[in-house]
Design a protein around this motif. Structure first.
Motif, PDB file in Angstrom:
ATOM      1  N   UNK A 126       0.878  -1.169   0.000  1.00 49.78           N
ATOM      2  CA  UNK A 126       0.000   0.000   0.000  1.00 49.78           C
ATOM      3  C   UNK A 126       0.918   1.222   0.000  1.00 49.78           C
ATOM      4  N   UNK A 127       0.837   1.999  -1.081  1.00 56.00           N
ATOM      5  CA  UNK A 127       1.764   3.132  -1.207  1.00 56.00           C
ATOM      6  C   UNK A 127       1.037   4.323  -1.820  1.00 56.00           C
ATOM      7  N   UNK A 128       1.483   5.518  -1.405  1.00 55.87           N
ATOM      8  CA  UNK A 128       0.851   6.752  -1.894  1.00 55.87           C
ATOM      9  C   UNK A 128       1.906   7.749  -2.317  1.00 55.87           C
ATOM     10  N   UNK A 129       1.551   8.585  -3.308  1.00 58.26           N
ATOM     11  CA  UNK A 129       2.452   9.676  -3.705  1.00 58.26           C
ATOM     12  C   UNK A 129       2.243  10.822  -2.729  1.00 58.26           C
ATOM     13  N   UNK A 130       3.298  11.112  -1.960  1.00 57.15           N
ATOM     14  CA  UNK A 130       3.222  12.185  -0.955  1.00 57.15           C
ATOM     15  C   UNK A 130       4.586  12.879  -0.906  1.00 57.15           C
ATOM     16  N   UNK A 131       4.586  14.190  -0.874  1.00 57.09           N
ATOM     17  CA  UNK A 131       5.817  14.951  -0.669  1.00 57.09           C
ATOM     18  C   UNK A 131       6.170  14.878   0.820  1.00 57.09           C
ATOM     19  N   UNK A 132       7.385  14.449   1.114  1.00 56.70           N
ATOM     20  CA  UNK A 132       7.815  14.293   2.509  1.00 56.70           C
ATOM     21  C   UNK A 132       7.771  15.584   3.310  1.00 56.70           C
ATOM     22  N   UNK A 133       7.719  16.728   2.631  1.00 56.20           N
ATOM     23  CA  UNK A 133       7.630  18.012   3.337  1.00 56.20           C
ATOM     24  C   UNK A 133       6.211  18.313   3.792  1.00 56.20           C
ATOM     25  N   UNK A 134       5.259  17.531   3.275  1.00 56.10           N
ATOM     26  CA  UNK A 134       3.844  17.824   3.573  1.00 56.10           C
ATOM     27  C   UNK A 134       3.126  16.550   3.977  1.00 56.10           C
ATOM     28  N   UNK A 135       3.631  15.889   4.981  1.00 56.62           N
ATOM     29  CA  UNK A 135       3.015  14.628   5.409  1.00 56.62           C
ATOM     30  C   UNK A 135       1.630  14.928   5.987  1.00 56.62           C
TER      31      UNK A 135
END
Ligand code: BEZ
Length: 255
Positions: free
Chosen positions: A84-93
């Motif tokens: 289970x994976x999502x596209x997320x910018x690590x600066x905006x968790x």
């Protein structure tokens, strides 16, 4: 294990190149997984999961893992493993006190606003949750960076704004963690010379595009060739094998 927006102009992720040139990255992740010591049923966030190779290992150990990465290509590769994976910018968790642990391997050096990242990590954790990570520390790939900068300068090209990585000292990162509200349990810098299975050219092609961003192809090729010549003196042995001058920062902290 990747991150792009506001971080590294020119860096593109290709899952099959990554698998070919950088499959040593998850293989060398055993120590940080040991430090995490995932327990069956724990809810864990894998920050910068890349193609999900280590995420899969955490799942095999019984954890309930969500992988996030800024690269859609890498998230798709992770999903193909059943993660289970999502596209997320690590600066905006976008998570709110829902994980027992946040884990990260070989990703945080791509995220150039570490305070924003750590604030999101803290918010993602349940009270008492742990943050366990390994990434490039102070001095990481120093010879490689210096050779790239020299090869650019030799052609009259400024390297300003091209260095895409954050490699802090333990003192600097420990202080930042405390500022954000973590208690540091361990933090160390570990020199780890790392053999490169497809040589230095494979490494440069996979990771160093921000240094070469926007250059004409002939200039790019000349910069790469000059970089290889400079690095051959220190990072290639007499059989022609290449080793990268990796230095890891390994850290464990609690909220
Ligand atoms: C690292 O894992 O240290 C690293 C990987 C790619 C680029 C820079 C550093």
């Amino acid at each position: 294990m990747t991150n792009t927006p506001q971080n590294a102009p020119g860096q593109e992720w290709n899952a099959s190149d990554y698998a070919q040139n950088a499959n040593f990255v998850p293989k060398l992740g055993s120590e940080v997984v040991k430090l995490l010591a995932p327990q069956p049923g724990e809810r864990i966030l894998d920050l910068g999961c890349g193609d999900g190779s280590l995420t899969e290992r955490l799942m095999q150990l019984g954890a309930n893992v969500l992988g996030v990465d800024a690269s859609e290509e890498m998230v798709n590769a992770a999903r193909q493993r059943g993660i289970t994976a999502r596209v997320v910018d690590g600066h905006q968790l976008p998570f709110d006190h829902e994980f027992d642990a946040v884990f990260s391997n070989a990703a945080l050096h791509w995220m150039l606003d570490p305070q924003a990242v750590l604030a999101g990590v803290k918010r993602a954790l349940k009270p008492g949750g742990r943050f366990v990570a390994e990434f490039g520390g102070h001095g990481n790939v120093a010879a490689i960076c210096t050779a790239l900068i020299a090869a650019l300068q030799f052609r009259g090209i400024s390297a300003r704004g091209r260095h895409p990585w954050y490699f802090p000292t333990p003192h600097e990162y420990g202080h930042l963690l405390e500022t954000v509200g973590f208690k540091v349990e361990s933090i160390e810098l570990i020199p780890r010379p790392t053999p490169l299975p497809t040589g230095m050219i494979g490494w440069l092609e996979t990771f160093a595009s921000p240094f070469l961003h926007g250059l004409d192809e002939d200039v790019r090729d000349a910069v790469l060739e000059n970089t290889l010549t400079l690095l051959g003196h220190s990072l290639r042995d007499e059989q022609g094998n290449w080793t990268a001058d990796y230095v890891r920062l390994r850290v464990s902290a609690r909220t």
